[in-house]
Design an enzyme around this catalytic site. Structure first.
Site: not given
Lengths: 491, 100
Positions: A79, A154, A178
Site C-alpha cells: 500500500k 482504503s 481498510s
C-alpha cells in the site's frame, strides 16, 4: 501466467524446488500489470528494478543449493502508505506527492528477508480516510468485478491487485476495516491481525491506537504465510507485541469445525444490511454448521455506538498525527502569492489547505472539534467510554464463543459516487468492521458468495486478542470446503 | 432532548485556526454542513450510560518490552533534509513568524 503457480504458497514451493525461476515470476507479473493495470489502476507505480534484482539474487542462491526463505519469489504489492527505501510513498495525498522514503517499513523489510519481492505500491484513499479509494489524489482504482464499481477502501489498490492476479499477496493497512472491506468487495481474503502483532514502523500514521498492518491474498493459507513472516516485536514500535507462535502450521491441524463455538452477534447481523448479504451469511453459517460448528446467538449492544466512537477517536488521533504536515519538514509547501504579504495566512495554513483533500480536511476538523477544550468531555471522552464498553462486551462474548461471525460489509460493492455528499451514510458502511478495530482483536474477511449481478460478498470472522491463528484456521477450513475464493473476474 | 450543537461561524473559524486549515467561502459552507451533520449524529454518545466501572481493563495498546538504552547512529543531515520543500545552509527554511 497460465503455466505458473499463482498462490504465494505454490510459488514459493516451486521456486525452492527449482521448478520455476523467480525472475520468470517477476517478469510474468510485471507483464500482466502492464497489460491489465492501465484500465484497473491498482498500482501507483512498480518497483521493477528492485523486484528483478531481488529475483536474480534468489535464482543464484537456488542454483547454489542454498536454503531459501518461505516467501521465496513471492511478488508482493504494498500500500502507498508503507515506506520502501528510495521509492515514492504518497499515502494517496497531494501533500506527499513528491515524498521519497528514506527507509523501509519493518513489516516490508521482514517480507524481503524471507524472500518476498516487493513489486510496487498500490493505490489507496488519502491517508487511509475513505472506504472506496475515491479520495486518492493519485488515480482512480476500479473493481476487477465491474469497472463501474468501487474496489472498497482504503486498501482498494491492494484488493484490486490480488483480485486481478497482479500479485498473490498485497500488504494493506486496516484502521477501521481498510483491509477487510476492500477484500470483501473484490472477492479476496483479507486479514487485520491483532493490534501490535505486525509492527507499524514505516507505516504513515492515521490513528495510532487503531492502525494495523494487514494483508490481502486469495487464501487464508497465503495470509498465514505472510503473517508468520512479518509478526513480532520491533524496537522501533513500542506497541509491537512479542513474537508469537507461528500460525501456518495450525492450518493443517483442523479438517472441519467440530468443537468450535461460533457466536453471531445480533447487532452485526440484521439492521442496515442488504438482504442478499444477509442471505449469503446465513448460507455460510449453514455450511459451517454442516462442518461441525456450534452456533450461538449472542448480543454486542455497544456495537451500535461503534461508528460514532470510531470516528471521534480516529479523527482526534488523525488531527494530531497529521499536524506534522506543516509545509516545512516534508510534504507540499504552498507557493501561494499571499505568502509573505498577509501575516494571518502562514505557510503552514496555506500548505495544509492546498495539500489535503476535502475528506482529510473534514476529518481533521472533526477530530480537532472532538478533542478541543469545551467539547472533549462530551465527544472524545464519551467515545473512549464507548470503546471500553465494547471491549468489555467482546471479552464477555469470548468466554462463551471462540469466534464471532458477521458480514464484512453491509452491501456488496457500490458504484462510483454513491452517497458522495453524505459522510454519515458513508461512515455507516464501516459499521461491521469498526467494532473489531476498537477492540484491537484479529478479524478476517473471506469471500462467501456473490449477489445476483455477480458482485462478491464477504464474511467476517473475529477472534480473541492474539488468537489470529484461529481466525485463519476457520477461514482455511471454509475455503477447503468452498470455491468462492477461487472465483476470478473476467479481465 | 438537548438542543443540537450548532457549528457557527465563530466555532468553524476557531477550528480552522487550530487545524491550520482555511478554505474558500463555498468550500467552507460545504465543510460546515458535513461537520454539522456528523456532530449532530455523534452527540448521541453523550446520552448513553456506559457502565464500565469495575470492568477489567481491556487491552488495546500493549506496550512491548523497552529496548536497550543504547545510543544509535542518528540519520545524516542529508537524509533528514532529503524531503524538505525548502532548505538553506543545512537547515529547514521555516515560515516567517515575526513581522518585519
Amino acid at each position: 501466467m497460465s503455466n505458473t503457480p499463482t498462490s504465494a504458497t505454490a510459488i514459493a514451493r516451486a521456486i525452492q524446488n527449482g521448478e520455476v525461476r523467480a525472475t520468470d515470476i517477476v517478469t510474468a507479473q510485471l507483464d500482466r500489470i502492464q497489460r491489465v493495470d492501465p484500465e484497473l489502476g491498482a498500482f501507483c507505480s512498480t518497483f521493477s528494478e528492485r523486484a528483478q534484482q531481488g529475483a536474480a539474487r534468489l535464482d543464484e542462491r537456488q542454483k547454489a543449493g542454498e536454503q531459501l526463505g518461505p516467501l521465496a519469489g513471492v511478488t508482493i504489492g504494498s500500500k502507498d502508505n508503507l515506506l520502501v527505501t528510495g521509492e515514492p510513498a504518497s499515502a494517496g495525498s497531494k501533500m506527499l506527492a513528491t515524498f521519497c522514503a528514506p527507509f523501509t517499513a519493518t513489516s516490508l523489510q521482514r517480507l524481503e528477508q524471507h524472500g518476498g519481492l516487493l513489486l510496487g505500491r498500490t493505490n489507496m484513499d488519502e491517508f487511509g480516510m475513505g472506504s472506496t479509494t475515491e479520495t486518492s489524489s493519485v488515480q482512480k482504482t476500479r473493481n476487477p468485478f465491474g469497472h463501474d464499481l468501487v474496489p472498497g477502501g482504503s486498501s482498494g489498490g491492494s484488493a484490486a491487485a490480488v483480485a486481478a492476479d497482479l500479485c498473490p499477496i498485497a500488504v494493506g493497512s486496516d484502521t477501521g476495516g481498510s483491509v477487510r472491506q476492500p477484500a470483501a468487495l473484490c472477492g479476496v481474503t483479507g486479514l487485520k491481525p491483532t493490534y501490535g502483532r505486525v509492527p507499524r514502523y514505516g507505516l504513515i500514521a492515521y490513528a495510532s491506537s487503531l492502525d494495523c498492518v494487514g494483508a490481502l491474498a486469495r487464501t487464508a493459507e497465503d495470509l498465514a504465510l505472510w503473517l508468520d513472516c512479518c509478526s513480532g516485536q520491533d524496537g522501533a514500535d513500542a506497541t509491537s507485541l512479542p513474537t508469537p507462535e507461528p500460525v501456518a502450521k495450525l492450518l493443517g491441524e483442523r479438517q472441519d469445525l467440530r468443537g468450535l463455538r461460533i457466536g453471531v452477534p445480533r447487532e452485526l447481523n440484521g439492521e442496515g444490511i442488504d438482504p442478499e448479504v444477509l442471505a449469503a451469511t446465513q448460507k455460510a453459517i449453514s455450511q459451517m454448521r454442516d462442518l461441525g460448528a456450534e452456533f450461538i446467538d449472542c448480543a454486542l449492544p455497544s456495537a451500535k455506538h461503534a461508528v460514532p466512537a470510531y470516528y471521534l477517536l480516529a479523527t482526534a488521533e488523525a488531527a494530531s498525527n497529521l499536524a506534522r504536515y506543516d509545509g516545512v519538514h516534508y510534504g507540499l509547501r504552498s507557493e501561494h502569492e499571499a505568502l509573505g504579504q498577509q501575516s494571518s495566512i502562514d505557510t503552514t495554513t496555506l500548505s495544509r489547505s492546498e495539500g489535503f483533500g476535502p475528506e482529510v480536511q473534514l476529518r481533521i476538523m472533526l477530530g480537532t472539534f472532538a478533542s478541543s477544550y469545551g467539547y472533549s468531555a462530551q465527544f472524545y471522552e464519551r467515545a473512549r467510554l464507548a470503546r471500553r464498553a465494547l471491549q468489555c462486551e467482546f471479552q464477555g462474548l469470548f468466554e462463551q464463543c471462540d469466534v464471532l461471525l458477521s458480514p464484512t460489509s453491509p452491501t456488496a460493492a457500490p458504484h462510483f459516487g454513491d452517497k458522495q455528499d453524505d459522510p454519515l451514510a458513508r461512515y455507516m458502511w464501516d459499521a461491521l468492521t469498526v467494532p473489531a478495530s476498537l477492540a484491537g482483536i484479529p478479524a478476517i474477511s473471506m469471500p462467501c458468495d456473490q449477489t445476483s449481478d455477480g458482485r462478491p460478498i464477504g464474511l467476517q470472522a473475529m477472534a480473541k486478542h492474539g488468537n489470529d491463528g484461529l481466525a485463519l484456521q476457520l477461514a482455511h477450513v471454509f475455503q477447503q470446503h468452498s470455491e468462492h475464493h477461487l472465483r476470478r473476474p473476467q479481465l | 432532548m438537548p438542543k443540537p450543537l450548532a457549528i457557527d461561524d465563530a466555532l468553524l473559524a476557531h477550528l480552522g485556526e487550530l487545524a491550520r486549515i482555511r478554505l474558500p467561502a463555498d468550500r467552507q459552507e460545504e465543510l460546515r454542513g458535513k461537520l454539522q451533520q456528523l456532530v449532530s449524529a455523534f452527540s448521541s454518545l453523550g446520552e448513553v450510560d456506559f457502565d464500565v466501572d469495575g470492568a477489567p481493563e481491556a487491552r488495546t495498546v500493549t506496550p512491548a518490552e523497552l529496548r536497550a538504552d543504547e545510543a544509535e547512529t542518528p540519520p545524516s543531515v542529508a537524509d533528514v533534509l532529503s524531503n524538505a520543500p525548502q532548505t538553506a545552509a543545512d537547515c529547514f527554511v521555516v515560515a516567517r513568524v515575526i513581522e518585519p
